[in-house]
Design a protein around this motif. Structure first.
Motif, short mmCIF file in Angstrom:
data_model
loop_
_atom_site.label_atom_id
_atom_site.label_comp_id
_atom_site.label_asym_id
_atom_site.label_seq_id
_atom_site.Cartn_x
_atom_site.Cartn_y
_atom_site.Cartn_z
N ALA A 83 0.83 -1.21 0.00
CA ALA A 83 0.00 0.00 0.00
C ALA A 83 0.86 1.26 0.00
O ALA A 83 0.51 2.26 -0.64
CB ALA A 83 -0.94 0.00 1.21
N GLU A 84 1.98 1.22 0.71
CA GLU A 84 2.90 2.37 0.72
C GLU A 84 3.50 2.57 -0.67
O GLU A 84 3.64 3.70 -1.14
CB GLU A 84 4.01 2.16 1.75
CG GLU A 84 3.54 2.11 3.20
CD GLU A 84 3.07 3.44 3.74
OE1 GLU A 84 2.93 4.41 2.97
OE2 GLU A 84 2.84 3.52 4.96
N GLN A 85 3.82 1.46 -1.35
CA GLN A 85 4.32 1.59 -2.72
C GLN A 85 3.26 2.17 -3.64
O GLN A 85 3.57 2.99 -4.51
CB GLN A 85 4.78 0.22 -3.23
CG GLN A 85 6.14 -0.20 -2.74
CD GLN A 85 6.64 -1.45 -3.43
OE1 GLN A 85 6.04 -2.51 -3.33
NE2 GLN A 85 7.75 -1.33 -4.14
N ASP A 86 2.02 1.74 -3.46
CA ASP A 86 0.92 2.27 -4.27
C ASP A 86 0.84 3.79 -4.14
O ASP A 86 0.49 4.49 -5.09
CB ASP A 86 -0.41 1.67 -3.84
CG ASP A 86 -0.53 0.19 -4.16
OD1 ASP A 86 0.26 -0.32 -4.98
OD2 ASP A 86 -1.42 -0.47 -3.58
N ALA A 87 1.16 4.27 -2.93
CA ALA A 87 1.07 5.70 -2.66
C ALA A 87 2.35 6.44 -3.05
O ALA A 87 2.45 7.66 -2.85
CB ALA A 87 0.77 5.93 -1.18
N GLY A 88 3.33 5.73 -3.58
CA GLY A 88 4.58 6.35 -3.97
C GLY A 88 5.52 6.62 -2.81
O GLY A 88 6.49 7.36 -2.96
N ARG A 89 5.26 5.99 -1.68
CA ARG A 89 6.09 6.19 -0.49
C ARG A 89 7.07 5.00 -0.37
O ARG A 89 6.95 4.13 0.47
CB ARG A 89 5.19 6.27 0.75
CG ARG A 89 4.27 7.49 0.75
CD ARG A 89 3.02 7.30 1.58
NE ARG A 89 3.27 6.88 2.94
CZ ARG A 89 3.38 7.70 3.98
NH1 ARG A 89 3.25 9.01 3.79
NH2 ARG A 89 3.59 7.25 5.19
N ASP A 90 8.06 4.99 -1.27
CA ASP A 90 8.92 3.84 -1.42
C ASP A 90 9.77 3.55 -0.18
O ASP A 90 9.99 2.38 0.18
CB ASP A 90 9.82 4.00 -2.65
CG ASP A 90 9.02 3.99 -3.94
OD1 ASP A 90 7.90 3.43 -3.95
OD2 ASP A 90 9.50 4.55 -4.94
N ASP A 91 10.29 4.59 0.47
CA ASP A 91 11.09 4.37 1.67
C ASP A 91 10.26 3.76 2.79
O ASP A 91 10.72 2.86 3.51
CB ASP A 91 11.73 5.68 2.15
CG ASP A 91 12.84 6.17 1.22
OD1 ASP A 91 13.32 5.34 0.42
OD2 ASP A 91 13.20 7.35 1.30
N MET A 92 9.02 4.23 2.92
CA MET A 92 8.13 3.66 3.92
C MET A 92 7.79 2.21 3.57
O MET A 92 7.66 1.36 4.45
CB MET A 92 6.86 4.49 4.02
CG MET A 92 7.05 5.85 4.64
SD MET A 92 7.63 5.74 6.37
CE MET A 92 6.19 5.02 7.15
N ALA A 93 7.67 1.93 2.29
CA ALA A 93 7.37 0.56 1.86
C ALA A 93 8.49 -0.38 2.27
O ALA A 93 8.23 -1.47 2.82
CB ALA A 93 7.18 0.52 0.35
N VAL A 94 9.73 0.02 2.04
CA VAL A 94 10.87 -0.82 2.42
C VAL A 94 10.88 -1.04 3.92
O VAL A 94 11.11 -2.16 4.40
CB VAL A 94 12.20 -0.19 1.95
CG1 VAL A 94 13.38 -0.94 2.54
CG2 VAL A 94 12.29 -0.19 0.43
N ALA A 95 10.59 0.01 4.68
CA ALA A 95 10.57 -0.11 6.14
C ALA A 95 9.52 -1.11 6.60
O ALA A 95 9.76 -1.94 7.49
CB ALA A 95 10.33 1.25 6.78
N ARG A 96 8.33 -1.07 5.99
CA ARG A 96 7.27 -2.01 6.36
C ARG A 96 7.63 -3.43 5.96
O ARG A 96 7.38 -4.38 6.71
CB ARG A 96 5.95 -1.60 5.71
CG ARG A 96 5.41 -0.23 6.11
CD ARG A 96 5.02 -0.15 7.59
NE ARG A 96 6.16 0.12 8.45
CZ ARG A 96 6.72 1.31 8.62
NH1 ARG A 96 6.25 2.34 7.98
NH2 ARG A 96 7.74 1.47 9.45
N TYR A 97 8.21 -3.59 4.76
CA TYR A 97 8.63 -4.92 4.33
C TYR A 97 9.69 -5.49 5.28
O TYR A 97 9.67 -6.68 5.61
CB TYR A 97 9.20 -4.87 2.91
CG TYR A 97 8.19 -4.68 1.81
CD1 TYR A 97 6.96 -5.34 1.83
CD2 TYR A 97 8.45 -3.85 0.73
CE1 TYR A 97 6.03 -5.17 0.81
CE2 TYR A 97 7.54 -3.67 -0.31
CZ TYR A 97 6.34 -4.34 -0.25
OH TYR A 97 5.42 -4.17 -1.26
#
Length: 206
Positions: A83-97
């Motif tokens: 969902a973070e990637q969908d929103a273009g928040r790539d750094d947050m996406a990596v952190a969640r992963y």
């Protein structure tokens, strides 16, 4: 639209109840994301759906943390990463992963862990951090290879990005072998689109 779920309900002190609510909320948000991606063409509607999915998954993660279930938490965190990637928040996406990987390691389940690590690798690959992506894919494939009965589709889906990465690194012989392995697995499921993609890449690599 999904119904809102509060983090706590008066009189609800049982971890199991919070866990059920967190799991249900995670599943509902994930279903909404899948449905919206195939039906929503309006940019405004897409942005609103993305926001809503992120909001619900964030809430689901909080509930799963409170309930103390690493297995369900790992899944909710991985979904939140998407969902973070969908929103273009790539750094947050990596952190969640990466948080999902930590939770998955605590479960002791190698298949859950492999699935989580692969998504970290995908995020690094998308950001052109190829060395870090390769390390993730190496660990993922090792976990599948060591398992007595790895899920065929998940295994194929882990081999596929490594094949793409190997070609990007100029290691075409290794890429060719990986595409062949992925093709055999996709054919077993069977996933026609997966087999077709493998054939196309094998033909191109010669």
């Amino acid at each position: 639209m999904l119904a809102r779920y509060p983090h706590r309900v008066v009189g609800d002190s049982a971890g199991g109840s919070r866990l059920d609510r967190g799991r249900d909320l995670s599943d509902a948000a994930w279903k909404l994301r899948a449905t919206a991606s195939s039906l929503t063409a309006n940019p405004v509607e897409s942005e609103e759906t993305t926001r809503l999915v992120r909001e619900k998954l964030t809430e689901a993660v909080a509930l799963c943390r409170e309930a103390g279930s690493d297995r369900v938490l790992a899944t909710a965190l991985r979904r939140l990463g998407h969902a973070e990637q969908d929103a273009g928040r790539d750094d947050m996406a990596v952190a969640r992963y990466e948080e999902a990987v930590v939770a998955a390691r605590r479960t002791g389940d190698p298949l859950l862990l492999a699935h989580a690590i692969r998504h970290v690798g995908d995020a690094h690959c998308a950001a052109q951090r190829l060395a870090r992506a390769a390390a993730c894919y190496d660990e993922t494939l090792a976990l599948y290879a060591e398992h007595p009965d790895p899920p065929t589709l998940d295994y194929a889906n882990a081999i596929r990005p490594m094949a793409i990465l190997k070609e990007a690194l100029g290691e075409t012989d290794e890429a060719r072998l990986l595409w062949q392995r992925a093709k055999a697995l996709y054919a077993t499921v069977p996933i026609v689109a997966g087999v077709t993609e493998c054939d196309e890449n094998l033909a191109r690599l010669g």
